[in-house]
Motif scaffolding. Structure first.
Motif, PDB file in Angstrom:
ATOM      1  N   PHE A  59       0.900  -1.031  -0.229  1.00 48.86           N
ATOM      2  CA  PHE A  59      -0.175  -0.116  -0.120  1.00 48.86           C
ATOM      3  C   PHE A  59       0.694   1.313  -0.152  1.00 48.86           C
ATOM      4  O   PHE A  59       2.022   1.297   0.492  1.00 48.86           O
ATOM      5  CB  PHE A  59      -0.755   0.041   0.997  1.00 48.86           C
ATOM      6  N   ASP A  60       0.231   2.169  -0.339  1.00 49.53           N
ATOM      7  CA  ASP A  60       0.929   3.718  -0.482  1.00 49.53           C
ATOM      8  C   ASP A  60       0.181   4.331   0.435  1.00 49.53           C
ATOM      9  O   ASP A  60      -0.934   4.345   0.536  1.00 49.53           O
ATOM     10  CB  ASP A  60       1.089   4.276  -1.725  1.00 49.53           C
ATOM     11  N   ILE A  61       0.803   5.191   1.298  1.00 50.06           N
ATOM     12  CA  ILE A  61       0.184   6.162   2.114  1.00 50.06           C
ATOM     13  C   ILE A  61       0.877   7.513   2.440  1.00 50.06           C
ATOM     14  O   ILE A  61       2.144   7.561   2.036  1.00 50.06           O
ATOM     15  CB  ILE A  61       0.151   5.524   3.705  1.00 50.06           C
ATOM     16  N   ARG A  62       0.496   8.595   2.665  1.00 49.02           N
ATOM     17  CA  ARG A  62       1.203   9.741   2.354  1.00 49.02           C
ATOM     18  C   ARG A  62       1.930  10.047   3.668  1.00 49.02           C
ATOM     19  O   ARG A  62       1.760   9.480   4.649  1.00 49.02           O
ATOM     20  CB  ARG A  62       0.265  11.216   2.445  1.00 49.02           C
ATOM     21  N   VAL A  63       3.360  10.572   3.611  1.00 42.83           N
ATOM     22  CA  VAL A  63       4.040  10.661   4.567  1.00 42.83           C
ATOM     23  C   VAL A  63       3.292  11.583   5.574  1.00 42.83           C
ATOM     24  O   VAL A  63       3.807  11.546   7.045  1.00 42.83           O
ATOM     25  CB  VAL A  63       5.368  11.219   4.247  1.00 42.83           C
ATOM     26  N   SER A  64       2.686  12.739   5.237  1.00 36.59           N
ATOM     27  CA  SER A  64       2.208  13.571   6.142  1.00 36.59           C
ATOM     28  C   SER A  64       1.037  13.024   6.918  1.00 36.59           C
ATOM     29  O   SER A  64       0.718  13.258   8.126  1.00 36.59           O
ATOM     30  CB  SER A  64       1.470  14.752   5.399  1.00 36.59           C
ATOM     31  N   ASP A  65       0.496  11.615   6.685  1.00 34.07           N
ATOM     32  CA  ASP A  65      -0.506  10.775   7.418  1.00 34.07           C
ATOM     33  C   ASP A  65       0.204   9.961   8.404  1.00 34.07           C
ATOM     34  O   ASP A  65      -0.520   9.623   9.254  1.00 34.07           O
ATOM     35  CB  ASP A  65      -1.503  10.250   6.385  1.00 34.07           C
ATOM     36  N   ALA A  66       1.560   9.498   8.051  1.00 33.73           N
ATOM     37  CA  ALA A  66       2.018   8.627   8.966  1.00 33.73           C
ATOM     38  C   ALA A  66       3.661   8.786   8.748  1.00 33.73           C
ATOM     39  O   ALA A  66       4.184   8.170   8.187  1.00 33.73           O
ATOM     40  CB  ALA A  66       1.772   7.150   8.339  1.00 33.73           C
ATOM     41  N   PRO A  67       3.992  10.050   9.259  1.00 32.45           N
ATOM     42  CA  PRO A  67       5.374  10.543   9.260  1.00 32.45           C
ATOM     43  C   PRO A  67       6.432   9.470   9.877  1.00 32.45           C
ATOM     44  O   PRO A  67       7.667   9.469   9.152  1.00 32.45           O
ATOM     45  CB  PRO A  67       5.478  11.708  10.101  1.00 32.45           C
ATOM     46  N   GLU A  68       6.266   8.680  10.646  1.00 24.29           N
ATOM     47  CA  GLU A  68       7.199   7.616  11.350  1.00 24.29           C
ATOM     48  C   GLU A  68       6.841   6.271  10.928  1.00 24.29           C
ATOM     49  O   GLU A  68       7.011   5.298  11.905  1.00 24.29           O
ATOM     50  CB  GLU A  68       7.176   7.749  12.809  1.00 24.29           C
ATOM     51  N   LEU A  69       6.069   5.632   9.872  1.00 27.90           N
ATOM     52  CA  LEU A  69       5.871   4.569   9.407  1.00 27.90           C
ATOM     53  C   LEU A  69       6.734   3.519   9.599  1.00 27.90           C
ATOM     54  O   LEU A  69       7.744   3.762   9.104  1.00 27.90           O
ATOM     55  CB  LEU A  69       5.141   4.586   7.919  1.00 27.90           C
ATOM     56  N   ARG A  70       6.512   2.212  10.167  1.00 27.97           N
ATOM     57  CA  ARG A  70       7.398   1.278  10.469  1.00 27.97           C
ATOM     58  C   ARG A  70       6.980  -0.048  10.681  1.00 27.97           C
ATOM     59  O   ARG A  70       5.737  -0.031  10.713  1.00 27.97           O
ATOM     60  CB  ARG A  70       8.514   1.674  11.675  1.00 27.97           C
ATOM     61  N   LEU A  82      -4.011  -4.946   8.180  1.00 28.93           N
ATOM     62  CA  LEU A  82      -2.763  -5.402   7.550  1.00 28.93           C
ATOM     63  C   LEU A  82      -1.967  -4.836   8.612  1.00 28.93           C
ATOM     64  O   LEU A  82      -1.759  -3.737   8.787  1.00 28.93           O
ATOM     65  CB  LEU A  82      -2.849  -4.377   6.210  1.00 28.93           C
ATOM     66  N   THR A  83      -0.561  -5.426   8.476  1.00 30.21           N
ATOM     67  CA  THR A  83       0.481  -5.366   9.226  1.00 30.21           C
ATOM     68  C   THR A  83       1.809  -4.912   8.485  1.00 30.21           C
ATOM     69  O   THR A  83       2.154  -5.890   7.677  1.00 30.21           O
ATOM     70  CB  THR A  83       0.823  -6.585  10.387  1.00 30.21           C
ATOM     71  N   VAL A  84       2.353  -3.902   8.610  1.00 24.25           N
ATOM     72  CA  VAL A  84       3.442  -3.332   7.748  1.00 24.25           C
ATOM     73  C   VAL A  84       4.671  -4.512   8.156  1.00 24.25           C
ATOM     74  O   VAL A  84       5.045  -4.807   9.393  1.00 24.25           O
ATOM     75  CB  VAL A  84       3.965  -2.100   8.246  1.00 24.25           C
ATOM     76  N   VAL A  85       5.273  -5.020   7.086  1.00 31.23           N
ATOM     77  CA  VAL A  85       6.442  -5.957   7.175  1.00 31.23           C
ATOM     78  C   VAL A  85       7.735  -5.168   6.782  1.00 31.23           C
ATOM     79  O   VAL A  85       7.402  -4.653   5.448  1.00 31.23           O
ATOM     80  CB  VAL A  85       6.179  -7.381   6.755  1.00 31.23           C
ATOM     81  N   GLY A  86       8.727  -5.546   7.006  1.00 30.17           N
ATOM     82  CA  GLY A  86       9.888  -4.896   6.479  1.00 30.17           C
ATOM     83  C   GLY A  86       9.991  -3.564   6.557  1.00 30.17           C
ATOM     84  O   GLY A  86       9.107  -2.778   7.393  1.00 30.17           O
ATOM     85  N   GLU A  87      10.983  -2.900   6.043  1.00 35.16           N
ATOM     86  CA  GLU A  87      11.274  -1.019   6.032  1.00 35.16           C
ATOM     87  C   GLU A  87      10.392  -0.756   4.913  1.00 35.16           C
ATOM     88  O   GLU A  87      10.454  -0.989   3.664  1.00 35.16           O
ATOM     89  CB  GLU A  87      12.722  -0.915   5.711  1.00 35.16           C
ATOM     90  N   PRO A  88       9.407   0.077   5.171  1.00 34.11           N
ATOM     91  CA  PRO A  88       8.974   1.239   4.186  1.00 34.11           C
ATOM     92  C   PRO A  88       9.842   1.965   3.472  1.00 34.11           C
ATOM     93  O   PRO A  88      10.709   2.435   3.856  1.00 34.11           O
ATOM     94  CB  PRO A  88       7.770   1.800   5.108  1.00 34.11           C
ATOM     95  N   ARG A  89       9.364   2.116   2.132  1.00 31.19           N
ATOM     96  CA  ARG A  89      10.292   3.122   1.347  1.00 31.19           C
ATOM     97  C   ARG A  89       9.600   4.413   0.946  1.00 31.19           C
ATOM     98  O   ARG A  89       8.432   4.112   0.555  1.00 31.19           O
ATOM     99  CB  ARG A  89      10.605   2.138   0.080  1.00 31.19           C
ATOM    100  N   ARG A  90      10.335   5.523   0.955  1.00 28.34           N
ATOM    101  CA  ARG A  90       9.641   6.680   0.547  1.00 28.34           C
ATOM    102  C   ARG A  90      10.004   7.152  -0.724  1.00 28.34           C
ATOM    103  O   ARG A  90      11.255   6.536  -1.257  1.00 28.34           O
ATOM    104  CB  ARG A  90      10.202   7.849   1.453  1.00 28.34           C
ATOM    105  N   ASP A  91       9.259   7.770  -1.502  1.00 33.23           N
ATOM    106  CA  ASP A  91       9.477   8.232  -3.000  1.00 33.23           C
ATOM    107  C   ASP A  91      10.634   9.307  -2.924  1.00 33.23           C
ATOM    108  O   ASP A  91      10.768   9.969  -1.775  1.00 33.23           O
ATOM    109  CB  ASP A  91       8.358   8.642  -3.525  1.00 33.23           C
ATOM    110  N   PRO A  92      11.161   9.651  -3.979  1.00 33.07           N
ATOM    111  CA  PRO A  92      12.344  10.607  -4.046  1.00 33.07           C
ATOM    112  C   PRO A  92      11.910  11.971  -3.384  1.00 33.07           C
ATOM    113  O   PRO A  92      12.903  12.526  -2.839  1.00 33.07           O
ATOM    114  CB  PRO A  92      12.668  10.795  -5.446  1.00 33.07           C
TER     115      PRO A  92
END
Length: 103
Positions: A59-70, A82-92
């Motif tokens: 899934f994609d989520i805005r950084v402004s909505d979840a600044p510390e996603l992990r 849904l549980t986040v697995v691994g390290e999320p990646r930010r766009d450039p």
């Protein structure tokens, strides 16, 4: 806000592109209503001389909505968690996260 950020916001607010969900940090912080773009692509992996197809959920989520996603954070979509697995990646431009998840 530049044109790309405005475009990203337009995509996430479009009801045909994104859906509402509840984001909960793994550390027990406050839950928040967010917009996510859900994808479930098949991934082809090579092993020895064979190929294997496996289901994935991203899934994609805005950084402004979840600044510390992990890893360990959860997204509730209707009756599915849904549980986040691994390290999320930010766009450039650091506007959105892409995360792999499991139900």
């Amino acid at each position: 806000m530049d044109a790309i950020a405005r475009g990203m916001d337009a995509v996430f607010t479009d009801p045909n592109m994104a859906e509402s969900a509840t984001y909960t940090p793994a550390g027990g912080g406050e839950s928040a209503t967010v917009r996510v773009i859900l994808r479930r692509p098949d991934v082809v992996s090579d092993f020895n001389r064979g190929q294997f197809v496996s289901d994935t959920t991203e899934f994609d989520i805005r950084v402004s909505d979840a600044p510390e996603l992990r890893a360990g954070d959860t997204i509730d979509l209707g009756d599915e968690t849904l549980t986040v697995v691994g390290e999320p990646r930010r766009d450039p431009r650091r506007l959105k996260w892409t995360a792999e998840a499991r139900a």
